[in-house]
Design an enzyme around this catalytic site. Sequence first.
Site, PDB file in Angstrom:
ATOM      1  CG  HIS A 140      -2.065   0.913   1.125  1.00 26.22           C
ATOM      2  ND1 HIS A 140      -1.980   2.244   1.389  1.00 26.22           N
ATOM      3  CD2 HIS A 140      -3.333   0.665   0.719  1.00 26.22           C
ATOM      4  CE1 HIS A 140      -3.166   2.795   1.165  1.00 26.22           C
ATOM      5  NE2 HIS A 140      -4.001   1.863   0.747  1.00 26.22           N
ATOM      6  CG  ASP A 185      -8.498  -4.124  -2.474  1.00 25.05           C
ATOM      7  OD1 ASP A 185      -9.672  -3.874  -2.178  1.00 25.05           O
ATOM      8  OD2 ASP A 185      -7.731  -3.291  -2.974  1.00 25.05           O
TER       9      ASP A 185
HETATM   10  N1  ACO Z   1       3.968  -7.531  -4.670  1.00 28.12           N
HETATM   11  C1  ACO Z   1       5.310  -7.571  -4.793  1.00 28.12           C
HETATM   12  N2  ACO Z   1       6.129  -6.535  -4.682  1.00 28.12           N
HETATM   13  C2  ACO Z   1       5.554  -5.347  -4.422  1.00 28.12           C
HETATM   14  C3  ACO Z   1       4.166  -5.226  -4.267  1.00 28.12           C
HETATM   15  C4  ACO Z   1       3.364  -6.366  -4.395  1.00 28.12           C
HETATM   16  N3  ACO Z   1       2.036  -6.297  -4.284  1.00 28.12           N
HETATM   17  N4  ACO Z   1       3.877  -3.917  -4.004  1.00 28.12           N
HETATM   18  C5  ACO Z   1       5.053  -3.274  -4.011  1.00 28.12           C
HETATM   19  N5  ACO Z   1       6.059  -4.139  -4.254  1.00 28.12           N
HETATM   20  C6  ACO Z   1       7.492  -3.819  -4.275  1.00 28.12           C
HETATM   21  C7  ACO Z   1       7.867  -3.075  -5.551  1.00 28.12           C
HETATM   22  O1  ACO Z   1       8.252  -3.974  -6.575  1.00 28.12           O
HETATM   23  C8  ACO Z   1       9.007  -2.218  -5.075  1.00 28.12           C
HETATM   24  O2  ACO Z   1      10.142  -3.043  -4.961  1.00 28.12           O
HETATM   25  P1  ACO Z   1      11.605  -2.442  -5.338  1.00 28.12           P
HETATM   26  O3  ACO Z   1      11.853  -1.392  -4.310  1.00 28.12           O
HETATM   27  O4  ACO Z   1      12.508  -3.614  -5.233  1.00 28.12           O
HETATM   28  O5  ACO Z   1      11.485  -1.889  -6.715  1.00 28.12           O
HETATM   29  C9  ACO Z   1       8.593  -1.833  -3.656  1.00 28.12           C
HETATM   30  O6  ACO Z   1       7.738  -2.895  -3.209  1.00 28.12           O
HETATM   31  C10 ACO Z   1       7.851  -0.512  -3.571  1.00 28.12           C
HETATM   32  O7  ACO Z   1       6.783  -0.547  -4.502  1.00 28.12           O
HETATM   33  P2  ACO Z   1       6.092   0.737  -5.101  1.00 28.12           P
HETATM   34  O8  ACO Z   1       5.381   0.367  -6.354  1.00 28.12           O
HETATM   35  O9  ACO Z   1       7.094   1.852  -5.168  1.00 28.12           O
HETATM   36  O10 ACO Z   1       5.056   1.086  -3.974  1.00 28.12           O
HETATM   37  P3  ACO Z   1       3.844   2.054  -4.121  1.00 28.12           P
HETATM   38  O11 ACO Z   1       3.608   2.615  -2.786  1.00 28.12           O
HETATM   39  O12 ACO Z   1       4.032   3.011  -5.233  1.00 28.12           O
HETATM   40  O13 ACO Z   1       2.652   1.082  -4.567  1.00 28.12           O
HETATM   41  C11 ACO Z   1       0.734  -0.261  -4.573  1.00 28.12           C
HETATM   42  C12 ACO Z   1       1.554   0.771  -3.803  1.00 28.12           C
HETATM   43  C13 ACO Z   1       0.353   0.308  -5.948  1.00 28.12           C
HETATM   44  C14 ACO Z   1      -0.559  -0.509  -3.812  1.00 28.12           C
HETATM   45  C15 ACO Z   1       1.540  -1.554  -4.731  1.00 28.12           C
HETATM   46  O14 ACO Z   1       1.912  -2.050  -3.475  1.00 28.12           O
HETATM   47  C16 ACO Z   1       0.818  -2.608  -5.548  1.00 28.12           C
HETATM   48  O15 ACO Z   1       0.883  -2.594  -6.785  1.00 28.12           O
HETATM   49  N6  ACO Z   1       0.104  -3.572  -4.848  1.00 28.12           N
HETATM   50  C17 ACO Z   1      -0.672  -4.567  -5.531  1.00 28.12           C
HETATM   51  C18 ACO Z   1      -2.014  -4.010  -5.958  1.00 28.12           C
HETATM   52  C19 ACO Z   1      -2.960  -3.810  -4.782  1.00 28.12           C
HETATM   53  O16 ACO Z   1      -3.135  -4.686  -3.947  1.00 28.12           O
HETATM   54  N7  ACO Z   1      -3.595  -2.633  -4.758  1.00 28.12           N
HETATM   55  C20 ACO Z   1      -4.598  -2.303  -3.748  1.00 28.12           C
HETATM   56  C21 ACO Z   1      -4.139  -1.187  -2.897  1.00 28.12           C
HETATM   57  S1  ACO Z   1      -5.314  -0.959  -1.609  1.00 28.12           S
HETATM   58  C22 ACO Z   1      -6.525  -0.038  -2.268  1.00 28.12           C
HETATM   59  O17 ACO Z   1      -6.378   0.699  -3.208  1.00 28.12           O
HETATM   60  C23 ACO Z   1      -7.835  -0.172  -1.679  1.00 28.12           C
END
Ligand code: ACO
Length: 477
Positions: free
Chosen positions: A353, A411
């Site tokens: 998140h 979620d």
């Molecule tokens: N699975 C695996 N790795 C992940 C995940 C995940 N779900 N989420 C983040 N990471 C990793 C990224 O690859 C990144 O790794 P790195 O530093 O080695 O490159 C690091 O964690 C940071 O990720 P960001 O994308 O910079 O984090 P951000 O805060 O921008 O993204 C997000 C948040 C979009 C929710 C992300 O965690 C994601 O895509 N999750 C999956 C989708 C999801 O469940 N969304 C629902 C959110 S809750 C809601 O909206 C109600």
Amino acid sequence: MAKAAVKIKSKAKPAKKKKIVRARAGAAPQRPAKLQAARKEQVNRFKQTGTAQLSVDGAKPVEFPIYKAVEGASVIDISKLYATTGHFTFDPGFLSTASCDSEITYIDGDKGILRYRGYDIADLAAKSNFLETAYLLNYGDLPNKQQKSWFEYTINRHTMVHEQLQFLYRGFPRRAHPMAIMVGAVASLSAFYHDSLDIHDPAERELAMLRIIAKMPTLGAMCYKYSVGQPFMYPQNDLGFCENFLHMMFATPCEQYKVNPVIADAMEKIFILHADHEQNASTSTVRLSGSSGANPFACIGAGIASLWGPAHGGANEAVIQQLMEIGDVKNIPHFIKRVKDKNDNFRLMGFGHRVYKNYDPRAAVLRKACYDVLKELGQEDEPLLKIAMELEKIALNDDYFIQRKLYPNVDFYSGIICRALGIPTSLFTVLFAVARAAGWVAQWKEMIEDPTMKIGRPRQLFIGAAPRKFITLDKRK
Ligand code: ACO
């Protein structure tokens, strides 16, 4: 042939006008004299606690006020940055930018805290219901008995939608994604309520808010009914908000439908937990589109479009699809390996998140609700739940997830509950939208009621072509 007007004289006395008595369940409660809790006075709104100095390229430092938050990070007010330095700030994705001040929702992502108007989300989920929560978000405090009964009654009397909307639904292909229909259907309310809506009139703003909260379940359930080819079910005003939603989803005109209280309770929790989440992508979309003075129904439609994306509300649908793709607990290590592969874009849906760098407090509530629902429905052996549990266990102990502070989000469990309830995956985000509408409209109102409101207009760092001469077609390569 010309028609002759014939006047018939009658000696009979004209019938006395009958008094029309509308039969409605229960007497209408009077509108309480006071609904809205007091808002912070303009003069006391920002508490300056210091200044930040910025020197651009060694020039004389410029000072910017620091405002203290009631809780959480303070902000540096850089609204005069351009005027004083000729520079903009650059913050793609708003990683460090507060786009507004708000009294509605507070999140501490590191501690896993979510509060609506100061009330802890776990408390609200355990002790309140969705309508009370919607009242809290919109009027600023929990309702007293009189306020509560007025609000419930009024919302119930706005649940019906214009009959013409049925034709709008019928224009969509049966296989259309429910969120595509929702974007259109909710935005189309602006066509029904445009002329009667002056957003600068508090009474009309309130009416728009009541209509939005009340009609969202009706429109959401109509998406489902249309997709399965069943008749639309009209709302029933003697049912509670979530019961009514379940009724409109699952009842048919052919037989009695009794709402299961365990399921209605789980739905209340899902709705409460999704009701607001401060300045996320969809809420910011609603605020930004509303900042131009646009019709609020159209703005909520814009919010629904933003919510649809898989990085936001669309994730609950993606969670189930991914759990089905994993298929078996024994396949989990393969998917964990894919997560860690830098050349693979694979992400675990329902994990991570932008704000929560701890266990999402909403996921904690739904984890328990998930068990209750599956038990009630006799689906404790649901294979997807087993995969989800194992996935969560592995992820919570894996260095990759620990280092990046990736925890299950809301979620992760809401999808499993909805699936157990027989709600098709494509409809999950619609449920999210139904609940979030309460928060969207509260945020929209807060923005419009701010006397200092300005149209939202971000700046950019232009990196495109420098000025160049027009080339006529015959000389272009
Ligand atoms: N699975 C695996 N790795 C992940 C995940 C995940 N779900 N989420 C983040 N990471 C990793 C990224 O690859 C990144 O790794 P790195 O530093 O080695 O490159 C690091 O964690 C940071 O990720 P960001 O994308 O910079 O984090 P951000 O805060 O921008 O993204 C997000 C948040 C979009 C929710 C992300 O965690 C994601 O895509 N999750 C999956 C989708 C999801 O469940 N969304 C629902 C959110 S809750 C809601 O909206 C109600």
